[in-house]
Design a protein around this motif. Sequence first.
Motif, PDB file in Angstrom:
ATOM      1  N   THR A  58       6.449   2.284   9.314  1.00  0.00           N
ATOM      2  CA  THR A  58       6.081   3.062   8.130  1.00  0.00           C
ATOM      3  C   THR A  58       7.347   3.542   7.438  1.00  0.00           C
ATOM      4  OG1 THR A  58       3.914   3.767   8.920  1.00  0.00           O
ATOM      5  CG2 THR A  58       5.028   5.238   7.371  1.00  0.00           C
ATOM      6  N   ALA A  85       0.661  -1.345   8.954  1.00  0.00           N
ATOM      7  CA  ALA A  85      -0.739  -1.731   9.149  1.00  0.00           C
ATOM      8  C   ALA A  85      -1.363  -1.063  10.363  1.00  0.00           C
ATOM      9  CB  ALA A  85      -0.842  -3.255   9.277  1.00  0.00           C
ATOM     10  N   SER A  86      -0.588  -0.845  11.415  1.00  0.00           N
ATOM     11  CA  SER A  86      -1.139  -0.310  12.659  1.00  0.00           C
ATOM     12  C   SER A  86      -0.886   1.188  12.757  1.00  0.00           C
ATOM     13  CB  SER A  86      -0.502  -1.014  13.863  1.00  0.00           C
ATOM     14  OG  SER A  86      -0.778  -2.390  13.823  1.00  0.00           O
ATOM     15  N   ARG A  99       0.865  -1.187   0.000  1.00  0.00           N
ATOM     16  CA  ARG A  99       0.000   0.000   0.000  1.00  0.00           C
ATOM     17  C   ARG A  99       0.898   1.233   0.000  1.00  0.00           C
ATOM     18  NH1 ARG A  99      -3.131   2.597   4.325  1.00  0.00           N
ATOM     19  NH2 ARG A  99      -2.111   1.177   5.778  1.00  0.00           N
TER      20      ARG A  99
END
Length: 288
Positions: free
Chosen positions: A105, A69-70, A48
Amino acid sequence: MSQAAPPWSSLSPEEHEFHYNPQRAFPNFASHRIRRAPANDAAHAGLRKHGDIAYGEHPRRRLDVYPAASPGAPVHVFFHGGYWRANDKESFAFIAEPLVRQGITAVIASYELCPDSTLDGTVDSAIAAVEWTHRHIAEYGGDPMAISLSGHSAGAHLCAAVLAVDWRARGLDPAFLRGAVMISGIYDPAPAILTTVNTDLRLTPELAVRHDLERRPPTARCPVHLFVGGREPWHWIDMTFRYAHHLRRHEGDPEVHVLPGYDHFDIIDQYMQPESPIHRAVVRAARG
C-alpha cells in the motif's frame, strides 16, 4: 576547543550556489517531470485511490492512499522533494504504481511548504502524515505496524526527521517503522541559508540548527538505505556520507550507494524500474 569550519566555508558564492542548489547544477530539471508525466497520468487513472485525505487542518496536509489488493499489506510513505518550497503529491502518483503491483500500500503525501510556512511547519506536517498513517491505515487495508518511508531531496530530510522523532512521547512505539530509503538528501539545512533558495525558505541559523538531522540521533531502529547520484555535485554527495556517519555513530548500519550516471532529478526514475537498486531497496524496506 574551536568548532571546525563547515565544509562549504571555502566556496565562492557561485560555487556554493552550484553545489547546494540542484536547479543551478541541473538547469534542465523541469524536463524530467515532463518526461514522467505519461506514467504519472496513467497511475492516477489506473490505480484505486483514496484521494485528498486530510491529516490536519492546513490545506497542504493532505495525502493519497493507494491500497494494495490484499488486506494487511505493508505500507510505504513517500515524501517528494522540492527544497521544502515546491511540488505536491499530484506529480508523484507514478511512485505508487510499482509498489501496489508488489502488494504494498502506497501513501503519497503533500506537506506544508515555505514561504507560507517555516521549516518548523514543514517538518511537523511530515511527522503528522506518518502518525496519521500509523493510526488510520488499517481502515484502508494497510498494516499499521509495517510502515516504511522514502523521500527524495528535501523529502529525504523529512524521512530523517521522522526517524528522529520521540515517538514514545507521542504514545507510540517506534517499532512500527520498518525501514527507510533516502535519496539525494539534504540533512543539514544550514548550507541553504547562503543560496538564492533562502528567499523562499526564510531559514535562520536557529531554524537550521533545530532541523539539522546530522545532530539529532534517530529514535527508530530500522534499516536505512541511502542513495545519491554520481553526477551530483560532490558537496551534495558529501551530505549523504555525513548523514551515514552520523547514523553509524548512533549504532546504525546504513547502506550507502552512489549511482553512476544519475543526477539529482532523474534518479527517482528508478522507482519505475523493477530491477533498479532504489526500487529493490524500497520493496525490501517495505517488507521488513
